[in-house]
Design an enzyme around this catalytic site. Structure first.
Site, PDB file in Angstrom:
ATOM      1  N   LEU A 169       0.875  -1.165   0.000  1.00 23.25           N
ATOM      2  CA  LEU A 169       0.000   0.000   0.000  1.00 23.25           C
ATOM      3  C   LEU A 169       0.917   1.221   0.000  1.00 23.25           C
ATOM      4  O   LEU A 169       1.923   1.233   0.710  1.00 23.25           O
ATOM      5  CB  LEU A 169      -0.882   0.031   1.255  1.00 23.25           C
ATOM      6  CG  LEU A 169      -1.981  -1.030   1.378  1.00 23.25           C
ATOM      7  CD1 LEU A 169      -2.655  -0.930   2.744  1.00 23.25           C
ATOM      8  CD2 LEU A 169      -3.006  -0.888   0.267  1.00 23.25           C
ATOM      9  N   ASP A 170       0.594   2.239  -0.785  1.00 20.48           N
ATOM     10  CA  ASP A 170       1.471   3.406  -0.783  1.00 20.48           C
ATOM     11  C   ASP A 170       1.411   4.083   0.584  1.00 20.48           C
ATOM     12  O   ASP A 170       0.510   3.845   1.385  1.00 20.48           O
ATOM     13  CB  ASP A 170       1.122   4.360  -1.924  1.00 20.48           C
ATOM     14  CG  ASP A 170      -0.240   5.002  -1.771  1.00 20.48           C
ATOM     15  OD1 ASP A 170      -0.412   5.840  -0.868  1.00 20.48           O
ATOM     16  OD2 ASP A 170      -1.128   4.676  -2.578  1.00 20.48           O
ATOM     17  N   ALA A 171       2.386   4.936   0.842  1.00 21.28           N
ATOM     18  CA  ALA A 171       2.566   5.488   2.187  1.00 21.28           C
ATOM     19  C   ALA A 171       1.330   6.219   2.695  1.00 21.28           C
ATOM     20  O   ALA A 171       1.006   6.161   3.887  1.00 21.28           O
ATOM     21  CB  ALA A 171       3.773   6.418   2.207  1.00 21.28           C
ATOM     22  N   GLU A 172       0.601   6.904   1.814  1.00 17.46           N
ATOM     23  CA  GLU A 172      -0.548   7.691   2.245  1.00 17.46           C
ATOM     24  C   GLU A 172      -1.854   6.908   2.214  1.00 17.46           C
ATOM     25  O   GLU A 172      -2.915   7.477   2.460  1.00 17.46           O
ATOM     26  CB  GLU A 172      -0.661   8.956   1.390  1.00 17.46           C
ATOM     27  CG  GLU A 172       0.532   9.891   1.550  1.00 17.46           C
ATOM     28  CD  GLU A 172       0.888  10.114   3.022  1.00 17.46           C
ATOM     29  OE1 GLU A 172      -0.012  10.461   3.807  1.00 17.46           O
ATOM     30  OE2 GLU A 172       2.071   9.931   3.382  1.00 17.46           O
ATOM     31  N   THR A 173      -1.793   5.620   1.911  1.00 14.29           N
ATOM     32  CA  THR A 173      -2.977   4.767   1.956  1.00 14.29           C
ATOM     33  C   THR A 173      -2.911   3.898   3.197  1.00 14.29           C
ATOM     34  O   THR A 173      -1.873   3.297   3.496  1.00 14.29           O
ATOM     35  CB  THR A 173      -3.058   3.869   0.697  1.00 14.29           C
ATOM     36  OG1 THR A 173      -3.175   4.703  -0.461  1.00 14.29           O
ATOM     37  CG2 THR A 173      -4.256   2.937   0.766  1.00 14.29           C
TER      38      THR A 173
END
Length: 260
Positions: A113-117
């Site tokens: 998951l990307d950092a902001e998700t």
């Protein structure tokens, strides 16, 4: 001819292995075997003298995979925002190591998951399962809830499921649902089996609704439920069975004899 040649060290009676795995008492497991409810490497077994290797043989009861190898660990994490999906980040950003310190095994994340998700990540030391579930061709379904800018219309929802063109090719949501559209934002639920990078953010931006917040609520048969952000827990027996069943669905049976 005796099958004692297959009863080498490490192989145990099937009913004992099932009981040790927490399926049921040994007597009940014997009943399951006799009733033809147990398969070993895809083949129904009804003989109580059958022996299996817990480290290599795949066993299921009523079609649900059973975890026999006690050395394998399966953990669900609700990844908070600001954390990268890596066990060690080269740039020194917060990574996943802080969430694995309670387990002695070296755990790794299944997919990213990307950092902001935020949301559901699976951590495991089962490399085979991790590879299968993370591989794009396997198409594991994921469910996301996105808070996006502006009011989303039913026409936009239809466009997401009909398909849109992105820089790296066309994409369509398996399902899309408008949960709320009030004020200057909307909540959209998207179901996808794509493993493409930042796919939800790119899809919503393409239809004119950039993502403000994004959470993954479901991964295959696993649901995030009420697990708080930043917390991790081991999968339940039922969850492990569902995940292993999914991972084994198209996998070849180990130890299968290619000879007729």
């Amino acid at each position: 001819m005796s099958d004692s040649g297959f009863q080498d060290e490490g192989r145990q009676r099937l009913q004992k292995v099932l009981a040790n795995a927490g399926v049921a008492s040994r007597r009940v497991c014997e009943d399951y075997i006799v009733a033809g409810r147990v398969r070993v490497n895809g083949v129904v077994v009804t003989e109580l003298g059958t022996r299996v290797d817990p480290e290599s043989d795949l066993v299921d009861v009523d079609g649900t995979a059973i975890q026999l190898d006690a050395t394998k660990r399966y953990v669900m994490l609700n990844k908070p925002t600001g954390v990268v999906s890596s066990m060690k980040d080269d740039q020194g950003r917060p990574d996943l190591r802080r969430f694995t310190k309670d387990w002695p095994e070296r755990l790794y994340n299944v997919g990213r998951l990307d950092a902001e998700t935020s949301g559901l990540l699976v951590l495991t030391n089962d490399g085979g399962l991790a590879h299968v579930l993370a591989h794009p061709s396997f198409g594991v379904t994921k469910v996301y809830i996105a808070k996006v800018e502006d009011r989303v219309t039913p026409q936009t929802i239809a466009k997401l499921t009909a398909g849109i063109e992105l820089d790296d090719g066309p994409i369509a949501a398996d399902k899309a649902r408008l949960l709320d559209a009030s004020g200057q934002s909307s909540l959209v639920e998207l179901t996808l089996h794509s493993g493409r990078n930042r796919i939800v953010r790119r899809m919503m931006a393409a239809v004119g609704h950039p993502v403000r917040e994004l959470v993954r609520r479901q991964f295959g048969p696993l649901h995030l439920g009420t697990l708080p952000a930043g917390r991790a827990r081991e999968l339940t027996t039922v969850e492990r069975g569902a995940l292993l069943t999914l991972a084994r669905r198209d996998a070849p049976s180990p130890g299968a004899d290619p000879q007729p």
